[in-house]
Scaffold this active site. Sequence first.
Site, short mmCIF file in Angstrom:
data_model
loop_
_atom_site.label_atom_id
_atom_site.label_comp_id
_atom_site.label_asym_id
_atom_site.label_seq_id
_atom_site.Cartn_x
_atom_site.Cartn_y
_atom_site.Cartn_z
N ASP A 167 0.82 -1.21 0.00
CA ASP A 167 0.00 0.00 0.00
C ASP A 167 0.86 1.27 0.00
OD1 ASP A 167 -2.40 -1.26 -0.10
OD2 ASP A 167 -3.04 -0.79 1.93
N ASP B 80 4.28 -9.31 9.05
CA ASP B 80 4.50 -7.90 8.77
C ASP B 80 5.86 -7.72 8.12
OD1 ASP B 80 2.07 -7.16 9.75
OD2 ASP B 80 2.80 -6.44 11.69
N ASP C 214 8.44 -6.11 8.86
CA ASP C 214 9.63 -6.11 9.72
C ASP C 214 9.82 -7.44 10.45
OD1 ASP C 214 7.33 -5.68 11.21
OD2 ASP C 214 8.37 -4.55 12.76
N ASP D 115 -6.49 -7.46 14.01
CA ASP D 115 -6.03 -8.80 14.37
C ASP D 115 -6.77 -9.32 15.61
OD1 ASP D 115 -4.89 -6.88 16.00
OD2 ASP D 115 -2.83 -7.31 15.39
#
Length: 556
Positions: free
Chosen positions: A157, A216, A218, A310
């Site tokens: 995004d 994610d 990271d 989540d």
Amino acid sequence: MLTYVSLDADAGVCTAGNVSATVAIYVDQAFDLLSALATSEVLNRAATAWATVRAAVVVPSMKAAVAVCLAMSVMLVVEKLSMALVALYVKVFGRTPERIYKWAPLLQDVELGSLAYPLVLVQIPMFNEREVYQMSIGAVCMLEWPHDRLIIQVLDDSTDLTIRELVQEECEKWSKKGRNIHYISRDNRNGYKAGALKEAMDLDYVKKCNYVAIFDADHEPPSNFLMRTIPFLMHNPEIGLVQARWKFENANECVMTRIQEMSLNYHFKVEQQSGSSTMAFFGFNGTAGVWRILAISEAEGWKERTTVEDMDLAVRATLQGWKFVYIGDLKVKSELPSSYKAYRHQQHRWACGPANLFKKMTIEIIMAKKVPFVKKFFLLYNFFLARRILSHNVTFFFYCIIIPASSFFPEVVIPIWGVFYIPVVITLLNSIGTPRSLHLIIIWIFFESVMSLHRCKAVFIGLLDAGRVNEWVVTEKAGNASKTTQTSTAAKKCPNEFWKRFHFLELGMGVLLLISACQNCIFRTNLYFIFIFPLSLSFLTMGSGFVGTYTTQQSS
């Protein structure tokens, strides 16, 4: 004759002037006297009114606030002790997930070949992740799983077109190496991360998959991640989610990251472990986990109503009867925010989102028909109220407001067990997850006290659906740069924007606490100033920007 009249007139003028001056003096003196009397009267009346209000309203309110805070403290310490006992039991008796649930390694099948492995989808949502996109994509592409049974989605995004091109080139590079990788971008950020995940799940080829792993940008999973997690889902049809633990690669970057490591290790080793072992439920961490796609579908998929999509999905899935498993010895590398500004934004989202979700799901939890009363109580009281509402309120209101304010009210007496014993127990419980940082426990106490200001504010924003309730600020990441420039980044300042390093809310609290500490030191004998003085210095230090790393990106 003319001269006589002139002299007489002058004398008359002089006489009249003397009388006027004398009268003016008396009038001034009378006015000063009346003003003094009026001022004294006003002050006396104000003092009398304050004494009345103080005795009738303020002191009783303070005593009531102390009672409420003590009750919440007891609730909180009981909750933490119960979780710690469960985690200790699991540790001592070796109650690993492999011993509780059926698990067997996936073996090569000569006849079936790669078809013996289920088709797995892996999603990597990202937003302007220049520093870490290569790491996460590379780690996922190196997972031990047949390449023809693994579909990878990179959900980008990014608003920076340069970063989009870099991510797309990275995907093309791995595609040429035989990986089934799809680069997916949107022309909007509707729903943020939840929106990206939701749209990606609607693609036709996803319907062929049974499971979806999420990382994610990271996060860097170990190569055996799927080999450890998928068998739980294959052999136990009641399991909807398998969650791994985070391992913090930049924990030693600064004191602030060491403090975060202590808090998050407690979260995983105690909170997640106890939830998995007792209720087969815990909050999905949004990454480093594998979902059964059927569980997501039955829970009505990803929703964009809060900033904790989540946790939202996890609660809805458990209300459908699905069980969750936490694997404590499976560690996924991740990164901690090293700047105070980034950490504040992250903590706002993590505190505001659950409070807002609690408000929106309370009735839904109560009315759920597929879970027993015990689990409903666990969700409402243990999971939401005690851990995500009361904990932040107790830390801020009791230790940063009520105890310091009691220095001005000798009538307000706080028992020693509430001021000392309960905080000591809670502190020790939070430190057990990271023994190597035990010497930092005092710093942890004051750091968490300062952060409670922002978390408590975020909780009320979430409960009231106020202005910043849906604020989503992506946490800044340093990636590999943090391993090589830990010292230099802290030294990078922005001289022409020096004032941007200050946080005036913390500075204001620091000044008020300093006044309270002086009041306690001079006029009281309960020695609360021993705690209030360093607490005020903590607010002033963090408010002045002397915590974490400070870079030019932080000031922008």
